[in-house]
Design an enzyme around this catalytic site. Structure first.
Site, mmCIF file in Angstrom:
data_model
loop_
_atom_site.group_PDB
_atom_site.id
_atom_site.type_symbol
_atom_site.label_atom_id
_atom_site.label_comp_id
_atom_site.label_asym_id
_atom_site.label_seq_id
_atom_site.Cartn_x
_atom_site.Cartn_y
_atom_site.Cartn_z
ATOM 1 N N THR A 1 0.566 -1.880 2.221
ATOM 2 C CA THR A 1 0.693 -0.562 1.597
ATOM 3 C C THR A 1 -0.467 0.337 1.989
ATOM 4 O O THR A 1 -1.579 -0.144 2.278
ATOM 5 C CB THR A 1 0.726 -0.702 0.064
ATOM 6 O OG1 THR A 1 0.685 0.597 -0.543
ATOM 7 C CG2 THR A 1 -0.475 -1.496 -0.438
ATOM 8 N N TYR B 1 -2.855 -2.993 -8.445
ATOM 9 C CA TYR B 1 -1.862 -3.089 -7.367
ATOM 10 C C TYR B 1 -2.534 -2.984 -6.006
ATOM 11 O O TYR B 1 -2.274 -3.796 -5.096
ATOM 12 C CB TYR B 1 -0.818 -1.983 -7.521
ATOM 13 C CG TYR B 1 0.109 -1.856 -6.340
ATOM 14 C CD1 TYR B 1 1.132 -2.767 -6.138
ATOM 15 C CD2 TYR B 1 -0.052 -0.824 -5.410
ATOM 16 C CE1 TYR B 1 1.982 -2.659 -5.044
ATOM 17 C CE2 TYR B 1 0.791 -0.707 -4.319
ATOM 18 C CZ TYR B 1 1.805 -1.625 -4.139
ATOM 19 O OH TYR B 1 2.632 -1.528 -3.054
#
Length: 673
Positions: free
Chosen positions: A445, A488
């Site tokens: 990501t 995250y």
């Protein structure tokens, strides 16, 4: 037999703690939505006579009976009345148990038809048989109570032993206890407890033994499964669903699943606090409320929905076949990636825990289209042993499975870490142990670069613009220092680095693609993840959209067809890319602000979008556009779908497949920028 075709009444077992009104109300409401008709709970003799006990049960028993066919299990001797001074001891006066049953029937009997007499009498924590080795005391106590309950018009149920013991049950027949009961309970937890591992012979064998004993002493007595369940301590929620379906197919008149909610981690079980972690994962729902797969399926459509999902087959792959494996294969990127291989005749292992609502429909679509070439493995990457089993023969692994929302990671950082970081390590170890050089391509990501707060931005009317010409022209490159933020970002960043390190430390041909915002068909967009699809879904439904921040934040959105092409080219060029991480996004040509997306959605849908604004969310980047020149140079990839074209393509897919409608025909076609 399908679960939906079972004739057995089913329900749940739930032990409610005295005085815990708020949690109990929430649990009862949740269970009501599951389609369960029965509930078994304990009415503790010891707790009833303790301070506040009578008041508690005066509230609890009627509350349960409003919603369910209640089976109260009456056990636990008040210590002051016990021969051992403990709740597991026989009462000094055996008749006092029958007297308490009489009191319960008088006070609460209008709320139930059956009453269960004791629980697991061969369990030392429930009945101290060391002081009653021939069970004479137990037989006298239970026999008298059962006789009296029957005389008063109620149906007694004999509490089941655990593990099942046909010799004990036959003893109860010889003592006359079976002759005065209407049903006998059976407890069995196949696959969960070590104590059953050596003695468990299957439902048919044990229930057959039970039926033969009952037929000798009371042929009219029914067989009830008063406790069965499966602990998801290894995160194998699909296995819990399978065990549930199996339990509903056994020859029993009732089945009670243990339990609805997990035991809270700060509550001690009988054996002690965290004596065995399996005790804390037996529920269909996590202790703090989020549903596991079983509870979610029941709430979505009851037993028929459970049956529908459990028909998804396990893989059947020939010995000579080395398939492509995709973890998170039922997600929208995984589904599109799987289809690209399946369309070429490849065998694909689709590994998914079905944790995201609706993704099982993606799997059903793949199977309907490609049949036996699709090999579903309904498992969780947190389950290390299963990963080793299912990935052993893979030709390549695309590791897409993840917890994908920043907001969820802030609410439960540990679960986020276990899925993203530990789950990735499990995948890597499963591949390393094969001894083969199997490629692992990881969906990382752009959050590994942090909030990018040092990039100076200019605020225009509808977007932020970088002050630096290089970033405006090309975006953020891989040379950018890593700066993990939010749980995250940390968990995905850890996974990203493990992928690269296993290439260095173990010479595995791994690569990572640090993705921007991917969108496209089969996406189950939510407010927390998959925002392009979420915006379209809300607009097509006529619902309002909440923007967190001012809407000027910029993302380079990438259509999933282009993402699939990047993954395929990365695998094809794995020798050139191994040990490296590459940015994957739409690049400057597909950089768009949220406000611009909203305006385009209004054009595509032919209606005004009702949008509101709220506070910024932690870790949200004001600007991220991926510099993908490295990926382009090494594997020859280029994004082909411009964002307006891709947005309309997704809108048409959602309108057709989710809303069964067509987009307005009179909307100007601006599908090519």
């Amino acid at each position: 037999m399908k679960a939906a075709e079972s004739d057995a009444k089913f329900g749940f077992v739930e032990w409610f703690r005295t005085g815990d009104y708020e949690r109990s109300e929430a649990i009862l409401a949740e269970m009501s939505a599951s389609g369960a008709s029965c509930l078994r709970t304990h009415l503790s003799w010891a707790e009833y006579l303790a301070p506040g006990g009578e008041q508690w049960f005066d509230w609890l028993i009627p509350e349960i009976a409003k919603r369910f066919d209640l089976l109260p299990c009456i056990h636990y001797t008040p210590p002051s009345m016990s021969r051992t001074g403990k709740a597991s001891g026989a009462p000094i006066d055996l008749k006092s148990y029958a007297d308490f049953i009489d009191h319960v029937l008088t006070r609460y009997g209008r709320h139930f038809s059956h009453v269960e007499l004791w629980n697991e009498p061969n369990n030392l924590l429930d009945w101290d048989w060391r002081a009653d080795q021939d069970f004479l005391l137990f037989s006298e106590m239970i026999g008298a109570a059962a006789y009296w309950a029957k005389q008063r018009g109620w149906k007694p149920v004999l509490g089941g032993p655990c593990p099942f013991d046909p010799y004990w049950l036959n003893l109860m027949g010889e003592r006359g206890v079976l002759g005065v009961v209407d049903a006998v309970g059976f407890h069995g937890f196949p696959g969960t407890w070590d104590s059953e591992e050596g003695s468990w012979g299957g439902w048919d064998m044990h229930l057959g033994e039970m039926r033969r004993v009952l037929d000798r002493y009371n042929p009219q007595a029914q067989t009830w499964i008063t406790e069965t369940g499966y602990s998801t301590w290894r995160n194998d929620e699909m296995e819990q669903v399978r065990r549930f379906v199996t339990a509903l197919q056994v020859p029993a008149e009732r089945v009670y699943w243990y339990a609805w909610r997990d035991v809270p981690p700060d509550i001690a079980v009988q054996e002690g606090l965290w004596f065995d972690p399996r005790h804390y994962h037996l529920g269909a729902v996590h202790h703090d409320g989020p549903p596991k797969l079983l509870a979610r399926l029941l709430s979505e459509g009851g037993l028929s929905r459970v049956s529908e999902v459990t028909t998804l087959a396990t893989p059947h792959i020939g010995a000579a076949v080395r398939p492509i494996a995709i973890t998170g294969g039922c997600g929208f990127i995984g589904t599109n990636l799987a289809e690209s291989f399946l369309a070429e005749g490849e065998d694909v292992l689709v590994v998914d825990n079905l944790g995201r609502a609706g993704v099982d429909r993606n799997l059903a679509w793949l199977r309907a289209r490609y049949g036996d070439k699709v090999h579903p493995v309904l498992a969780d990457v947190r389950d290390q042993h299963t990963m080793e089993d299912v990935l052993g023969d893979a030709r390549a692994v695309f590791h897409l499975a993840a917890q994908t929302a920043v907001t969820t990671s802030l609410g439960d950082p540990i679960d986020d870490f276990e899925t993203n970081a530990r789950g990735t390590l499990n995948v890597l170890e499963a591949v390393r142990k094969t001894g083969r050089k199997t490629p692992v391509i990881f969906s990382s990501t752009n959050k590994v670069y942090g909030a990018l707060e040092d990039i100076r931005l200019l605020e225009a009317d509808d977007r932020y613009v970088p002050a630096a010409e290089a970033i405006r022209s090309h975006g953020v490159g891989e040379s950018r220092p890593l700066d993990f933020c939010t749980p995250y970002g940390c968990s995905k960043g850890v996974a990203d680095q493990y992928i690269l390190d296993y290439a260095k430390s173990f010479d595995l041909p791994n690569a990572a693609l640090r993705m921007s915002c991917i969108y496209g068909p089969h996406q189950m967009g939510t407010e927390d993840q998959g925002w392009v699809a979420h915006f379209l879904i809300r607009a097509l439904a006529g619902d309002s959209i909440t923007i967190y921040g001012n809407g000027k934040q910029v993302r380079d959105i990438l259509h999933v067809s282009d993402a699939v092409a990047a993954y395929r080219l990365t695998l094809a060029g794995i020798e050139q890319v191994k040990g490296r991480a590459f940015n994957l996004g739409g690049g400057p040509g597909n950089a768009v602000s949220l406000l611009e997306i909203l305006r385009e959605i209004e054009l595509v849908c032919g209606a005004t979008v009702d949008a509101s604004f709220s506070e910024w969310r932690p870790g949200d980047q004001l600007y991220f556009v991926a510099d993908t020149r490295n990926l382009q140079a090494v594997v020859g990839w280029q994004p082909r779908m411009l964002w307006r074209s891709g947005l309309r393509h997704l809108a048409e897919w959602l309108a057709r497949h989710r809303f069964d409608m067509d987009l307005p025909a009179n909307v100007p076609d601006r599908v090519r920028a």
